[in-house]
Design an enzyme around this catalytic site. Structure first.
Site, PDB file in Angstrom:
ATOM      1  N   ASP A 193      67.729  25.826  65.024  1.00  0.00           N
ATOM      2  CA  ASP A 193      67.582  25.081  66.289  1.00  0.00           C
ATOM      3  C   ASP A 193      66.974  26.012  67.326  1.00  0.00           C
ATOM      4  O   ASP A 193      66.973  27.237  67.155  1.00  0.00           O
ATOM      5  CB  ASP A 193      68.947  24.570  66.783  1.00  0.00           C
ATOM      6  CG  ASP A 193      68.830  23.769  68.071  1.00  0.00           C
ATOM      7  OD1 ASP A 193      67.852  23.006  68.210  1.00  0.00           O
ATOM      8  OD2 ASP A 193      69.697  23.909  68.961  1.00  0.00           O
ATOM      9  N   SER A 194      66.484  25.414  68.413  1.00  0.00           N
ATOM     10  CA  SER A 194      65.948  26.235  69.493  1.00  0.00           C
ATOM     11  C   SER A 194      67.054  27.042  70.180  1.00  0.00           C
ATOM     12  O   SER A 194      66.768  28.038  70.834  1.00  0.00           O
ATOM     13  CB  SER A 194      65.264  25.330  70.525  1.00  0.00           C
ATOM     14  OG  SER A 194      66.178  24.355  70.974  1.00  0.00           O
ATOM     15  N   TYR A 253      62.676  23.989  73.850  1.00  0.00           N
ATOM     16  CA  TYR A 253      61.411  23.580  73.222  1.00  0.00           C
ATOM     17  C   TYR A 253      60.917  22.243  73.795  1.00  0.00           C
ATOM     18  O   TYR A 253      59.742  21.913  73.691  1.00  0.00           O
ATOM     19  CB  TYR A 253      61.623  23.367  71.715  1.00  0.00           C
ATOM     20  CG  TYR A 253      61.657  24.608  70.852  1.00  0.00           C
ATOM     21  CD1 TYR A 253      61.826  25.885  71.398  1.00  0.00           C
ATOM     22  CD2 TYR A 253      61.532  24.496  69.472  1.00  0.00           C
ATOM     23  CE1 TYR A 253      61.866  27.001  70.575  1.00  0.00           C
ATOM     24  CE2 TYR A 253      61.563  25.605  68.652  1.00  0.00           C
ATOM     25  CZ  TYR A 253      61.734  26.851  69.205  1.00  0.00           C
ATOM     26  OH  TYR A 253      61.772  27.947  68.390  1.00  0.00           O
ATOM     27  N   GLY A 254      61.867  21.489  74.351  1.00  0.00           N
ATOM     28  CA  GLY A 254      61.608  20.085  74.683  1.00  0.00           C
ATOM     29  C   GLY A 254      60.496  19.825  75.677  1.00  0.00           C
ATOM     30  O   GLY A 254      59.945  18.735  75.727  1.00  0.00           O
ATOM     31  N   CYS A 314      67.008  20.454  64.986  1.00  0.00           N
ATOM     32  CA  CYS A 314      66.423  20.325  66.322  1.00  0.00           C
ATOM     33  C   CYS A 314      65.500  19.114  66.264  1.00  0.00           C
ATOM     34  O   CYS A 314      64.574  19.087  65.440  1.00  0.00           O
ATOM     35  CB  CYS A 314      65.634  21.593  66.656  1.00  0.00           C
ATOM     36  SG  CYS A 314      64.696  21.485  68.191  1.00  0.00           S
ATOM     37  N   THR A 345      63.414  18.030  68.511  1.00  0.00           N
ATOM     38  CA  THR A 345      62.073  18.298  69.033  1.00  0.00           C
ATOM     39  C   THR A 345      61.200  18.885  67.930  1.00  0.00           C
ATOM     40  O   THR A 345      60.064  18.440  67.709  1.00  0.00           O
ATOM     41  CB  THR A 345      62.179  19.265  70.233  1.00  0.00           C
ATOM     42  OG1 THR A 345      63.204  18.801  71.106  1.00  0.00           O
ATOM     43  CG2 THR A 345      60.881  19.363  70.978  1.00  0.00           C
ATOM     44  N   GLU A 354      72.746  25.008  77.694  1.00  0.00           N
ATOM     45  CA  GLU A 354      72.525  26.406  77.293  1.00  0.00           C
ATOM     46  C   GLU A 354      73.148  27.394  78.294  1.00  0.00           C
ATOM     47  O   GLU A 354      73.469  28.515  77.930  1.00  0.00           O
ATOM     48  CB  GLU A 354      71.023  26.691  77.152  1.00  0.00           C
ATOM     49  CG  GLU A 354      70.394  26.056  75.925  1.00  0.00           C
ATOM     50  CD  GLU A 354      70.598  26.860  74.632  1.00  0.00           C
ATOM     51  OE1 GLU A 354      70.632  28.098  74.687  1.00  0.00           O
ATOM     52  OE2 GLU A 354      70.722  26.220  73.569  1.00  0.00           O
ATOM     53  N   CYS A 366      69.105  14.674  70.486  1.00  0.00           N
ATOM     54  CA  CYS A 366      68.947  16.115  70.704  1.00  0.00           C
ATOM     55  C   CYS A 366      70.260  16.720  70.256  1.00  0.00           C
ATOM     56  O   CYS A 366      71.325  16.278  70.702  1.00  0.00           O
ATOM     57  CB  CYS A 366      68.689  16.401  72.181  1.00  0.00           C
ATOM     58  SG  CYS A 366      68.740  18.163  72.583  1.00  0.00           S
ATOM     59  N   HIS A 369      71.785  19.307  70.937  1.00  0.00           N
ATOM     60  CA  HIS A 369      72.614  19.855  72.019  1.00  0.00           C
ATOM     61  C   HIS A 369      73.577  18.812  72.601  1.00  0.00           C
ATOM     62  O   HIS A 369      74.654  19.139  73.067  1.00  0.00           O
ATOM     63  CB  HIS A 369      71.724  20.342  73.159  1.00  0.00           C
ATOM     64  CG  HIS A 369      71.094  21.675  72.936  1.00  0.00           C
ATOM     65  ND1 HIS A 369      70.113  21.883  72.000  1.00  0.00           N
ATOM     66  CD2 HIS A 369      71.303  22.872  73.527  1.00  0.00           C
ATOM     67  CE1 HIS A 369      69.744  23.154  72.040  1.00  0.00           C
ATOM     68  NE2 HIS A 369      70.445  23.775  72.959  1.00  0.00           N
TER      69      HIS A 369
END
Ligand code: DGL
Length: 277
Positions: free
Chosen positions: A13-14, A45-46, A76, A78, A162, A194, A196
């Protein structure tokens, strides 16, 4: 001659979001070995262009294969929406022949949404990149022609998550602003597109009320991975099972140790990874 099982399952994932997916995968399939990579130095990344997302994802995939992975889950959306197809169709055959596999999270989530919606009105909240790619819409409509998809991009959520600010009052207000237009469309299923956003599931369920099914990807992806391995014994037989978990991040911060452990549900000690070598 029997092939010796040697490979790990890579999860990429990012940032932190994929740890929520890994947590559910490990819960369902604990015996396998896993290598996690979070590109924390370059998250989010989005808001980036598809070209950059592809390049970052390709580097991540090469890194995980260099660490002995046989199969990679791009946890991820994205990257799944903007890079996975090209990775599968161009990069894998060119660089690895037909031996390695890379799977994403968009298709499993779309399949689940189609299976669960009763009124065929599905909401999607995701990054700008994922929404703009049209990947979810395409996968949903391919499976159910008359489905209505209502999308909302949420560029502020990944940075809030994050930085660990996701439970703050401003974060709750932002979440409400993003979600209210979707609930006004009488959706019965909301895809958290997403990885997250899984950490916000309880808060989102509160805002949505009981009538809306909140579909976060961890459990869905874990279940689909188990089914995939049952369907592909030739891949399953190449995977090692020593319950090892290794974590890499492109930026080693104290926050990763703290938040990463919270997302994964048990202590995470990360090693720094350099993807641009
Ligand atoms: N977890 C990623 C996703 O599922 C986060 C995207 C980002 O880095 O902006 O899309």
């Amino acid at each position: 001659m029997k092939t010796k099982p040697a490979g790990s399952i890579g999860v990429f994932d990012s940032g932190f979001g994929g740890l929520l997916v890994l947590k559910d995968i490990v819960r369902l399939l604990p015996a396998y070995d896993y290598v996690y990579l979070g590109d924390t130095a370059r998250v989010p990344y989005g808001n980036r262009s598809p070209e950059v997302v592809y390049e970052f994802t390709r580097q991540a995939v090469d890194f995980l294969f260099s660490k002995g992975c046989e199969l990679i889950i791009i946890a991820c959306n994205t990257a799944s929406a903007e890079a996975l197809r090209r990775i599968q169709q161009e990069h894998l055959p060119e660089a690895y022949g037909r031996t390695k596999r890379v799977l994403g999270v968009v298709v499993p989530a779309a399949e689940e949404a189609v299976a669960k919606t009763e009124n065929a009105r599905v909401g999607l909240i995701a990054t700008e990149g994922t929404i703009n790619s049209g990947a979810f819409r395409k996968e949903l409509i391919r499976r159910k022609k008359r489905i209505k998809v209502f999308s909302q991009s949420a560029p502020l959520l990944v940075p809030l998550i994050e930085t660990g600010e996701y439970a703050s009052e401003p974060a709750k207000l932002i979440l409400k602003k993003y979600l209210s237009p979707l609930f006004a469309k009488k959706i019965d299923t909301l895809i958290l597109g997403c990885t997250h956003y899984g950490i916000l599931k309880r808060e989102i369920q509160k805002l949505a009320g009981k009538r809306v099914l909140i579909l976060s990807e961890g459990t869905v992806v874990a279940r689909k991975l188990r089914e995939y391995l049952l369907r592909h014994p030739e891949i399953d037989s190449r995977l090692s099972r020593h319950s090892r978990r290794v974590f890499y991040t492109t930026d080693l911060t104290r926050r990763f140790a703290k938040l990463g452990s919270r997302f994964f549900g048990s202590p995470v000690r990360a090693i720094r990874a350099d993807l641009e070598r």
